[in-house]
Design an enzyme around this catalytic site. Structure first.
Site, PDB file in Angstrom:
ATOM      1  N   THR A  22       0.809  -1.230   0.000  1.00 29.02           N
ATOM      2  CA  THR A  22       0.000   0.000   0.000  1.00 29.02           C
ATOM      3  C   THR A  22       0.838   1.274   0.000  1.00 29.02           C
ATOM      4  OG1 THR A  22      -0.161  -0.013   2.427  1.00 29.02           O
ATOM      5  CG2 THR A  22      -1.909  -1.154   1.210  1.00 29.02           C
ATOM      6  N   TRP A  23       2.119   1.162  -0.357  1.00 29.71           N
ATOM      7  CA  TRP A  23       2.964   2.346  -0.392  1.00 29.71           C
ATOM      8  C   TRP A  23       2.371   3.363  -1.371  1.00 29.71           C
ATOM      9  CZ3 TRP A  23       7.846   3.427  -3.534  1.00 29.71           C
ATOM     10  CH2 TRP A  23       8.541   4.521  -3.004  1.00 29.71           C
ATOM     11  N   ASP A  51      -0.032  -5.386   3.332  1.00 29.80           N
ATOM     12  CA  ASP A  51       1.062  -4.723   4.044  1.00 29.80           C
ATOM     13  C   ASP A  51       0.880  -3.208   3.981  1.00 29.80           C
ATOM     14  OD1 ASP A  51       4.002  -4.675   5.107  1.00 29.80           O
ATOM     15  OD2 ASP A  51       3.984  -3.295   3.399  1.00 29.80           O
ATOM     16  N   TYR A  56       3.038   5.450   5.604  1.00 28.90           N
ATOM     17  CA  TYR A  56       2.407   5.603   4.296  1.00 28.90           C
ATOM     18  C   TYR A  56       1.223   6.567   4.392  1.00 28.90           C
ATOM     19  CZ  TYR A  56       4.955   1.249   3.247  1.00 28.90           C
ATOM     20  OH  TYR A  56       5.912   0.284   3.080  1.00 28.90           O
ATOM     21  N   GLN A 166      11.255  -7.889   6.228  1.00 30.40           N
ATOM     22  CA  GLN A 166      10.796  -7.295   4.970  1.00 30.40           C
ATOM     23  C   GLN A 166      11.919  -6.465   4.358  1.00 30.40           C
ATOM     24  OE1 GLN A 166       7.606  -3.904   3.862  1.00 30.40           O
ATOM     25  NE2 GLN A 166       6.690  -5.667   4.888  1.00 30.40           N
TER      26      GLN A 166
END
Length: 289
Positions: A22-23, A51, A56, A166
């Site tokens: 979802t960046w 994620d 963000y 990650q």
């Protein structure tokens, strides 16, 4: 959907190898409904790991996720990340509560330290463990940790409870293959468990169009009647113990991503990609975007 087993549970409790990132989401109200629709479609197509991070959209992406999972929380594995400056004994519980409120959930499935900061790791781990015992998070992990960071983590009490790491990983950025991936696999052997600590690959299709314009990638895509992005994702998903979390804020991209799970990379495909995007011959530092 292919799954990846987590170190704290059996295979039937694994998570999808292909999730959703979802960046850059949650930054404009105009895009909100499209972003929610894209994530909901991804869930329907089996990409039930989502994620996000408090960074963000300064919490905006977590609100997008909240609307996407509304009414179907039990289907979704929620990952979010905490800023390093919020990872202290005093600040981490407050940051967690803010994320829970934005996500509109009772517990975070996997809570990650976004990258290393000035707070001592031992203090962060202590705070993570208290949140886990309190039921605010189900497990915790890290992001952007190289081998030395992981070794330091393991030397701390409860450091072996880390559930995921990650990192940046794609055809253009294979640095983790020089030391981090072998370390994870060696660690798996030492722990005598069938479930290694998974690598979560962010930006698995690169940034912009650079990677996707590569001639070899296009040639392989033609063989499979696929897109270059699907092949790049198929390559990442071919790696054992890797969870790919591509971002897709449009329904078309979500469908493209979902098709990558069915691509079977051939020996010829892998050899062609290795020639153009060779694995590092010696240890290289972990990149971060």
């Amino acid at each position: 959907m292919k799954t990846v087993e987590l170190p704290d549970g059996p295979a039937e409790r694994g998570v999808p190898a292909l999730g959703q990132g979802t960046w850059n989401m949650g930054e404009t109200k105009r895009a909100h409904s499209d972003e929610v629709a894209a994530l909901r479609l991804g869930i329907d197509l089996g990409m039930t790991l989502i994620d996000t991070a408090e960074m963000y959209g300064e919490g905006g992406a977590e609100k997008v996720v909240a609307d996407a999972i509304d009414g179907q929380r039990e289907r979704v594995f929620v990952v979010t990340k905490v800023y390093p400056h919020n990872a202290s004994r005093a600040k981490l519980p407050k940051a967690c509560e803010r994320s829970l409120k934005r996500l509109r959930i009772d517990a975070i499935d996997l809570y990650l330290l976004h990258w290393r900061g000035s707070v001592l790791l031992a203090e962060t781990l202590e705070a993570f463990e208290k949140l886990r015992v309190a039921g605010k998070i189900r497990r915790w992990g890290v992001s952007n940790f190289d081998v030395e960071d992981r070794k330091e983590l393991l030397a701390i009490e409860n450091g072996s409870a880390c559930a995921a790491n990650q990192v940046l990983y794609n055809l253009q950025h294979r640095e983790i293959e020089s030391s981090l991936l072998p370390f994870h696999r060696t660690l798996n052997f030492k722990r005598q468990t069938s479930a290694p600590i998974p690598i979560m690959a962010y930006s698995p299709v690169g940034h912009g169009r650079g990677l996707l314009e590569n001639a070899t990638l296009k040639k392989i895509a033609k063989r499979h009647d696929a897109t270059p992005a699907e092949i790049a994702l198929g390559w990442a998903l071919h790696q054992p113990g890797v969870i790919a979390i591509p971002k897709a804020s449009s329904e078309k991209h979500v469908r493209d991503n979902a098709r990558s799970i069915d691509i079977e990379m051939t020996k010829e495909d892998l050899a062609d990609l290795d020639r153009v995007f060779p694995a590092p011959a010696s240890k290289e530092p972990l990149p971060m975007l």
